[in-house]
Motif scaffolding. Sequence first.
Motif, PDB file in Angstrom:
ATOM      1  N   LEU A 187       5.190   0.389  16.294  1.00 54.66           N
ATOM      2  CA  LEU A 187       4.055  -0.030  17.117  1.00 54.66           C
ATOM      3  C   LEU A 187       4.033  -1.551  17.234  1.00 54.66           C
ATOM      4  O   LEU A 187       4.384  -2.259  16.295  1.00 54.66           O
ATOM      5  CB  LEU A 187       2.740   0.451  16.497  1.00 54.66           C
ATOM      6  CG  LEU A 187       2.541   1.966  16.455  1.00 54.66           C
ATOM      7  CD1 LEU A 187       1.240   2.316  15.729  1.00 54.66           C
ATOM      8  CD2 LEU A 187       2.518   2.544  17.864  1.00 54.66           C
ATOM      9  N   ARG A 197      12.036  -0.963   4.736  1.00 56.06           N
ATOM     10  CA  ARG A 197      13.164  -1.877   4.531  1.00 56.06           C
ATOM     11  C   ARG A 197      13.084  -3.152   5.365  1.00 56.06           C
ATOM     12  O   ARG A 197      13.247  -4.244   4.831  1.00 56.06           O
ATOM     13  CB  ARG A 197      14.474  -1.140   4.791  1.00 56.06           C
ATOM     14  CG  ARG A 197      14.791  -0.122   3.704  1.00 56.06           C
ATOM     15  CD  ARG A 197      16.121   0.577   3.986  1.00 56.06           C
ATOM     16  NE  ARG A 197      16.508   1.444   2.881  1.00 56.06           N
ATOM     17  CZ  ARG A 197      16.611   2.776   2.966  1.00 56.06           C
ATOM     18  NH1 ARG A 197      16.364   3.385   4.099  1.00 56.06           N
ATOM     19  NH2 ARG A 197      16.983   3.489   1.919  1.00 56.06           N
ATOM     20  N   HIS A 235       4.207  -3.597  13.713  1.00 58.74           N
ATOM     21  CA  HIS A 235       3.503  -2.955  12.609  1.00 58.74           C
ATOM     22  C   HIS A 235       4.455  -2.197  11.686  1.00 58.74           C
ATOM     23  O   HIS A 235       5.346  -1.489  12.131  1.00 58.74           O
ATOM     24  CB  HIS A 235       2.482  -1.979  13.178  1.00 58.74           C
ATOM     25  CG  HIS A 235       1.860  -1.129  12.130  1.00 58.74           C
ATOM     26  ND1 HIS A 235       2.391   0.080  11.765  1.00 58.74           N
ATOM     27  CD2 HIS A 235       0.777  -1.327  11.354  1.00 58.74           C
ATOM     28  CE1 HIS A 235       1.638   0.599  10.803  1.00 58.74           C
ATOM     29  NE2 HIS A 235       0.663  -0.231  10.537  1.00 58.74           N
ATOM     30  N   GLY A 236       4.234  -2.328  10.386  1.00 53.13           N
ATOM     31  CA  GLY A 236       5.040  -1.562   9.448  1.00 53.13           C
ATOM     32  C   GLY A 236       4.293  -1.363   8.157  1.00 53.13           C
ATOM     33  O   GLY A 236       3.133  -1.738   8.029  1.00 53.13           O
ATOM     34  N   SER A 237       4.942  -0.720   7.194  1.00 55.58           N
ATOM     35  CA  SER A 237       4.332  -0.596   5.878  1.00 55.58           C
ATOM     36  C   SER A 237       5.043  -1.576   4.952  1.00 55.58           C
ATOM     37  O   SER A 237       6.193  -1.945   5.183  1.00 55.58           O
ATOM     38  CB  SER A 237       4.453   0.827   5.356  1.00 55.58           C
ATOM     39  OG  SER A 237       5.717   1.031   4.784  1.00 55.58           O
ATOM     40  N   THR A 238       4.350  -1.997   3.938  1.00 59.14           N
ATOM     41  CA  THR A 238       4.910  -3.032   3.067  1.00 59.14           C
ATOM     42  C   THR A 238       6.187  -2.591   2.379  1.00 59.14           C
ATOM     43  O   THR A 238       6.999  -3.411   1.988  1.00 59.14           O
ATOM     44  CB  THR A 238       3.890  -3.423   1.975  1.00 59.14           C
ATOM     45  OG1 THR A 238       3.401  -2.232   1.367  1.00 59.14           O
ATOM     46  CG2 THR A 238       2.749  -4.198   2.568  1.00 59.14           C
ATOM     47  N   GLY A 239       6.381  -1.278   2.230  1.00 61.29           N
ATOM     48  CA  GLY A 239       7.557  -0.808   1.510  1.00 61.29           C
ATOM     49  C   GLY A 239       8.774  -0.578   2.378  1.00 61.29           C
ATOM     50  O   GLY A 239       9.868  -0.379   1.871  1.00 61.29           O
ATOM     51  N   THR A 243       0.519   4.854   7.517  1.00 60.30           N
ATOM     52  CA  THR A 243       1.969   5.069   7.493  1.00 60.30           C
ATOM     53  C   THR A 243       2.384   6.027   6.395  1.00 60.30           C
ATOM     54  O   THR A 243       3.564   6.212   6.146  1.00 60.30           O
ATOM     55  CB  THR A 243       2.723   3.749   7.256  1.00 60.30           C
ATOM     56  OG1 THR A 243       2.220   3.158   6.056  1.00 60.30           O
ATOM     57  CG2 THR A 243       2.559   2.808   8.419  1.00 60.30           C
ATOM     58  N   ALA A 300      -1.670  -3.372   2.016  1.00 58.24           N
ATOM     59  CA  ALA A 300      -0.721  -2.263   2.148  1.00 58.24           C
ATOM     60  C   ALA A 300      -0.083  -2.197   3.526  1.00 58.24           C
ATOM     61  O   ALA A 300       0.741  -1.328   3.787  1.00 58.24           O
ATOM     62  CB  ALA A 300      -1.435  -0.936   1.853  1.00 58.24           C
ATOM     63  N   THR A 301      -0.491  -3.097   4.419  1.00 59.44           N
ATOM     64  CA  THR A 301       0.039  -3.080   5.780  1.00 59.44           C
ATOM     65  C   THR A 301       0.839  -4.350   6.021  1.00 59.44           C
ATOM     66  O   THR A 301       0.362  -5.442   5.736  1.00 59.44           O
ATOM     67  CB  THR A 301      -1.114  -3.004   6.802  1.00 59.44           C
ATOM     68  OG1 THR A 301      -1.989  -1.929   6.434  1.00 59.44           O
ATOM     69  CG2 THR A 301      -0.578  -2.750   8.198  1.00 59.44           C
ATOM     70  N   THR A 347      12.666   4.570   2.715  1.00 59.61           N
ATOM     71  CA  THR A 347      11.990   4.067   1.513  1.00 59.61           C
ATOM     72  C   THR A 347      10.505   4.378   1.565  1.00 59.61           C
ATOM     73  O   THR A 347       9.862   4.494   0.539  1.00 59.61           O
ATOM     74  CB  THR A 347      12.180   2.539   1.381  1.00 59.61           C
ATOM     75  OG1 THR A 347      11.774   1.933   2.615  1.00 59.61           O
ATOM     76  CG2 THR A 347      13.623   2.190   1.094  1.00 59.61           C
ATOM     77  N   ARG A 348       9.961   4.499   2.770  1.00 55.14           N
ATOM     78  CA  ARG A 348       8.550   4.867   2.925  1.00 55.14           C
ATOM     79  C   ARG A 348       8.433   6.028   3.900  1.00 55.14           C
ATOM     80  O   ARG A 348       9.277   6.222   4.762  1.00 55.14           O
ATOM     81  CB  ARG A 348       7.739   3.675   3.437  1.00 55.14           C
ATOM     82  CG  ARG A 348       7.560   2.596   2.405  1.00 55.14           C
ATOM     83  CD  ARG A 348       6.725   3.078   1.221  1.00 55.14           C
ATOM     84  NE  ARG A 348       5.330   3.170   1.548  1.00 55.14           N
ATOM     85  CZ  ARG A 348       4.429   2.254   1.234  1.00 55.14           C
ATOM     86  NH1 ARG A 348       4.766   1.183   0.561  1.00 55.14           N
ATOM     87  NH2 ARG A 348       3.168   2.419   1.559  1.00 55.14           N
TER      88      ARG A 348
END
Lengths: 231, 231
Positions: free
Chosen positions: A68, A85, A79-83, B3, A167-168, B29-30
């Motif tokens: 996104l 890659r 947009h992504g998640s902190t974890g 996510t 977390a984002t 990974t997520r």
Amino acid sequence: MDTTSTASAASAPHKPGDAYPTTARTVPTRGRDRARYDRELVHAVLDAEFVCHLGFVRDGAPVVLPTLYARDGERLYLHGSTGSRPLRAAQTEPLPVCVTVTLVDGLVLARSAFHHSVNYRSVVVQGAARRVTDRAELDRAFDLLVDHVVPGRSADCRPADAREAAATAVLALDLTEVSAKVRSGGPNDDEADLALPHWSGVVPLRRDAGTPEPAPDCSAPLPRYLAAVTR
Amino acid sequence: MDTTSTASAASAPHKPGDAYPTTARTVPTRGRDRARYDRELVHAVLDAEFVCHLGFVRDGAPVVLPTLYARDGERLYLHGSTGSRPLRAAQTEPLPVCVTVTLVDGLVLARSAFHHSVNYRSVVVQGAARRVTDRAELDRAFDLLVDHVVPGRSADCRPADAREAAATAVLALDLTEVSAKVRSGGPNDDEADLALPHWSGVVPLRRDAGTPEPAPDCSAPLPRYLAAVTR
């Protein structure tokens, strides 16, 4: 299939600043007549879609993930998640990425298989994406991301709290190395094929929104801004 | 945005061969709970779309280009022109690529900004693409590419001649390193947010075909197979 026909849109002379400067890697080796650099077109394409394809290199190999995004002037937020890659990789230094957005406008059927094509508008942004860490910029990016998918929505939901913000992960990518490609109009049949009996023309395509489906535990009325979500 | 929520589709136990084997780079990974490897799902996603995003590495940097494709069993054919950079690069040796196909099924609106999401189905194929040079395989790929966009069309247009075949480049990519991701269902609001007054639910999205527009010089009647072009 047809990869060389001319885009129908004419280019008016640009005022300085109206177009992205070209670079060695934004000028295609083929289909140059379809390449476009005007900001207005680029912005229109970026604003009409909300899922991009984010490319990066991992262990020497290409990776492409749907992501996104939202546009903020001459910048994209991804947009992504902190974890994930790419987001982890961008934590320490800017990550070389390629962000591509594609709108499919129609199927082009020609009398010959060769001249079959697709009408589309696409934008390719290359550059190094940086991880957004400033909380104020992060909050702004959250609002832009939500409003890019559903305009007006950020004012009608609970904003992210500190835990959610942590977390984002958001990447920022400036619009400096940018190109667009456009294919529009009807089929380019060869003169010799015009007498063939096959149908020739365009089937227009577009994305439609269906009737909103409230969550089972939702008793709120349908908000006005959802009526406008038809892209 | 959300996510980490779980995909709603349940996975039945697989018979051997029903799923693609996982590799280090196909396990995310997520969002692992959204990752899927069953062939039936992968094939369904690949068959429901015809534009992929083809990623490759050029001078160490990622490049992502929208590209037409078709599936032939456990193989993808990707369409390009002979002069384009990835196709030229693949002429001498297989080119490491990542092919990603994404279907956007809906917007997910939660009471919190954080749990906003998008319902989607995506497939990521990694591997080395080889240039198709055998004329018989090339002809088969042309038919598949045309029929993938408009089923039934390859039998109702003039096939490529030798000159056209020479001017069209096709890459073949086997479906060996493959993963899918699915997000479906409604919003996953936090318990504490359920009393908030904001609307929560899903706006379904789909691609619709409009009325076919014949070319000005076309007098052929609309073929029956075009009535089926609604994805």
